[in-house]
Design an enzyme around this catalytic site. Structure first.
Site, PDB file in Angstrom:
ATOM      1  N   ARG A 177       0.827  -1.218   0.000  1.00 44.03           N
ATOM      2  CA  ARG A 177       0.000   0.000   0.000  1.00 44.03           C
ATOM      3  C   ARG A 177       0.856   1.261   0.000  1.00 44.03           C
ATOM      4  NH1 ARG A 177      -3.420  -0.497   5.067  1.00 44.03           N
ATOM      5  NH2 ARG A 177      -1.465  -1.428   5.701  1.00 44.03           N
TER       6      ARG A 177
ATOM      7  N   ASN B 101      -6.130  -2.724   2.109  1.00 46.80           N
ATOM      8  CA  ASN B 101      -6.104  -4.171   2.277  1.00 46.80           C
ATOM      9  C   ASN B 101      -7.529  -4.683   2.430  1.00 46.80           C
ATOM     10  OD1 ASN B 101      -3.318  -4.428   2.226  1.00 46.80           O
ATOM     11  ND2 ASN B 101      -3.097  -4.388   4.448  1.00 46.80           N
TER      12      ASN B 101
END
Length: 94
Positions: A21, A39
């Site tokens: 990320r 996520n």
């Protein structure tokens, strides 16, 4: 806004716990892409990329490689109408 595209992606593999990320956010900011990344509880990463066709394509190519330590097994993607997102952000897990 017709010169903008938006792609919604789901990335499967070893993509959590490897900085995916944060690297995605850094790459998006570098490419001038707006959107978000997060996520998913099932182990995938979900992201939306919005920007010029070339910038979004660059993000899709980057996702195929992923961050250091990640192993991308598959990417599902869907084109969507652009929404004019103002920035790129990391969102909470869902």
């Amino acid at each position: 806004m017709s010169d903008r595209v938006r792609v919604h992606v789901w990335i499967r593999g070893r993509v959590q716990g490897v900085g995916f990320r944060a690297h995605t956010e850094a790459m998006a900011l570098h490419a001038g892409v707006q959107g978000w990344v997060r996520n998913l509880r099932d182990g995938r990463v979900e992201a939306v990329f919005e920007g010029s066709p070339a910038a979004v394509e660059a993000m899709l190519r980057w996702c195929q490689q992923g961050s250091p330590g990640s192993v991308v097994e598959a990417i599902e993607q869907r084109s969507e109408p652009p929404e004019g997102l103002p920035t790129f952000e990391i969102r909470p897990t869902v």
